[in-house]
Design an enzyme around this catalytic site. Structure first.
Site, PDB file in Angstrom:
ATOM      1  N   ASN A   9       0.403  -0.837  -0.119  1.00  0.00           N
ATOM      2  CA  ASN A   9       0.008  -0.204   0.194  1.00  0.00           C
ATOM      3  C   ASN A   9       0.779   0.708   0.009  1.00  0.00           C
ATOM      4  OD1 ASN A   9      -1.737   1.656   0.494  1.00  0.00           O
ATOM      5  ND2 ASN A   9      -1.646   1.534   2.079  1.00  0.00           N
ATOM      6  N   TRP A  10       0.920   1.916  -0.845  1.00  0.00           N
ATOM      7  CA  TRP A  10       1.910   2.997  -1.137  1.00  0.00           C
ATOM      8  C   TRP A  10       1.557   4.620  -0.378  1.00  0.00           C
ATOM      9  CZ3 TRP A  10       3.972   3.090  -6.928  1.00  0.00           C
ATOM     10  CH2 TRP A  10       4.683   1.756  -7.147  1.00  0.00           C
ATOM     11  N   LYS A  11       0.291   4.016  -0.518  1.00  0.00           N
ATOM     12  CA  LYS A  11      -0.576   5.480   0.412  1.00  0.00           C
ATOM     13  C   LYS A  11      -0.482   6.417  -0.692  1.00  0.00           C
ATOM     14  CE  LYS A  11       0.013   3.520   4.964  1.00  0.00           C
ATOM     15  NZ  LYS A  11       0.179   3.536   6.539  1.00  0.00           N
ATOM     16  N   HIS A  95      -9.543   0.642   5.131  1.00  0.00           N
ATOM     17  CA  HIS A  95      -7.968   0.931   5.545  1.00  0.00           C
ATOM     18  C   HIS A  95      -8.244   2.045   6.999  1.00  0.00           C
ATOM     19  CE1 HIS A  95      -4.436   2.372   6.848  1.00  0.00           C
ATOM     20  NE2 HIS A  95      -3.797   1.742   5.806  1.00  0.00           N
ATOM     21  N   GLY A 173       2.491   1.755  10.924  1.00  0.00           N
ATOM     22  CA  GLY A 173       3.683   2.934  10.773  1.00  0.00           C
ATOM     23  C   GLY A 173       4.216   2.994  12.268  1.00  0.00           C
ATOM     24  N   GLY A 234       2.745  -1.009   4.294  1.00  0.00           N
ATOM     25  CA  GLY A 234       3.149   0.123   4.148  1.00  0.00           C
ATOM     26  C   GLY A 234       4.583   0.376   3.896  1.00  0.00           C
ATOM     27  N   GLY A 235       4.943   0.743   5.250  1.00  0.00           N
ATOM     28  CA  GLY A 235       6.544   2.025   4.730  1.00  0.00           C
ATOM     29  C   GLY A 235       7.488   1.283   3.502  1.00  0.00           C
TER      30      GLY A 235
END
Ligand code: PEP
Length: 252
Positions: A9-11, A95, A173, A234-235
């Site tokens: 998930n690159w956000k 999310h 995160g 994520g990160g």
């Protein structure tokens, strides 16, 4: 045995240039991977472009969100049909950032899930508890209620299209991941609930994946747990080498 699902998930990160560079790095590192389903969720603006870059690779495309209506006066929203046009196969819904910042509810998550099924994309539904809820001992109650609500109205075999991502909010995160045992307890409860709600032949195909500070150095122990079928990252999905290492996990 379910094919593990590892989704990035690159956000709201990466310019087009950075996104292309990241994808090219992933393509190179993930050549020939076929035992894991690999999905990336870049921002909407670059889905179409990236779709072309991954066309002959094992990487699949997801959106980070979707709206449930088919078309019309919904400024700023994107429909399932539009996402399919870009080459998306999946959409992440519910999310915790969308629930917290954009006030999405169990009800709207369910509407999105139903729209995805109706128009042919696979939902990755995120659920998870806050730190306060964990400390109050209501983790399983909260997470089960979220899963139940998201899957409400889903009939029979359609549940096979779903992946559920258990993402403790306190682990997203923060660099503070749930231990494998903590995650396994919740994954087991989610699996049990899905078996209660649906026929076993369908329920057994639903992947329950973990998200929350997944990194190259914790993926191996997470993936050794029987009820963890993959990860939502994520990160660490923003670095090709880290994401590729996560995809190539070695359960210990
Ligand atoms: C996420 O946002 O879905 C997530 C799991 O983020 P991170 O891996 O950075 O904790």
């Amino acid at each position: 045995m379910l094919t593990p699902l590892i989704a990035g998930n690159w956000k709201m990160n990466t310019t087009l240039h950075e996104g292309v560079e990241l994808v090219m790095g992933l393509r190179e590192r993930l050549k020939g991977v076929d035992s894991v389903e690999v999905v990336i969720a870049p921002p909407f603006t670059m889905l179409q472009h990236i779709s072309h870059l991954i066309a002959d690779s094992p990487i699949k495309l997801a959106a980070q969100n979707v709206f449930w209506e088919k078309k019309g006066a919904y400024t700023g929203e994107v429909s399932v049909e539009m996402l399919k046009d870009t080459g998306c196969k999946y959409a992440i819904i519910g999310h915790s950032e969308r629930r917290e910042i954009f006030k999405e509810t169990d009800e709207t998550v369910n509407k999105k899930a139903m729209a995805l099924l109706r128009d042919g994309l696979k939902p990755i539904v995120c659920v998870g508890e806050t730190l306060a809820e964990r400390e109050q001992g209501v983790t399983l109650k909260k997470v089960k209620a979220q899963v139940k609500a998201a899957l409400s109205g889903v009939s029979g075999g359609a549940v096979r299209e779903f992946a559920v991502a258990y993402e403790p909010i306190w682990a997203i995160g923060t660099g503070k991941n749930a231990t494998s045992a903590e995650a396994e307890e919740v994954h087991g409860a989610i699996r049990e609930l899905i078996f209660e709600m649906f026929d076993a032949e369908f329920a057994k195909e639903v992947r329950v994946i973990y998200g929350g500070s997944v990194k190259p150095d914790n993926i191996d122990s997470l993936m050794a747990e029987p009820n963890i079928d993959g990860a939502l990252v994520g990160g660490a999905s923003l670095k090709a080498a880290d994401f590729a290492r996560i995809v190539m996990f070695q359960p210990v």
